[in-house]
Design an enzyme around this catalytic site. Sequence first.
Site: not given
Ligand code: THU
Length: 140
Positions: A44, A46, A55, A57, A93, A96
Amino acid sequence: MNIDYFSLIHAAMDAARAAWSPYSRFQVGAALLGTNGEIYTGCNVESAAFTPGCCAERTALFKAVSQGQRSFSALAVYGHPKDEPARSLTAPCGACRQMLAEFCGPDFPVILIKTEEEYKVVSLGELLPYAFSAEDWTTE
Ligand code: THU
């Protein structure tokens, strides 16, 4: 094709180390196995502005597709709070799941990891039942 879950799990756990997540402090790694045998990893990433982030994925999927790979055998996902072990299985999520459905069918296996010994394999169809697809709206 026989899927090497062990390698995929380790690749996802390793990929989480590269997460850029100073806001949520939640680190996620994903490892996507192409039908070409290559593993595409992602973490991920941000943003201080929040919404532009991506994310793990989708990072992995976009890396693969942008390198010309569009067919996949499995995905592994691992998430944990920074400097702490995973508290639970991390599942992709909704955004994704939809993006995975663009390239992967309902039987596509998704490995949700808590530890290297504790993981669960679910299908994309279980994660995203009644998926919306191009067939629902294209006229040809
Ligand atoms: N996140 C992912 O990268 N993948 C997931 O399956 C769930 C959430 C990340 C998004 C954000 O950077 C952090 O996790 C918190 O939500």
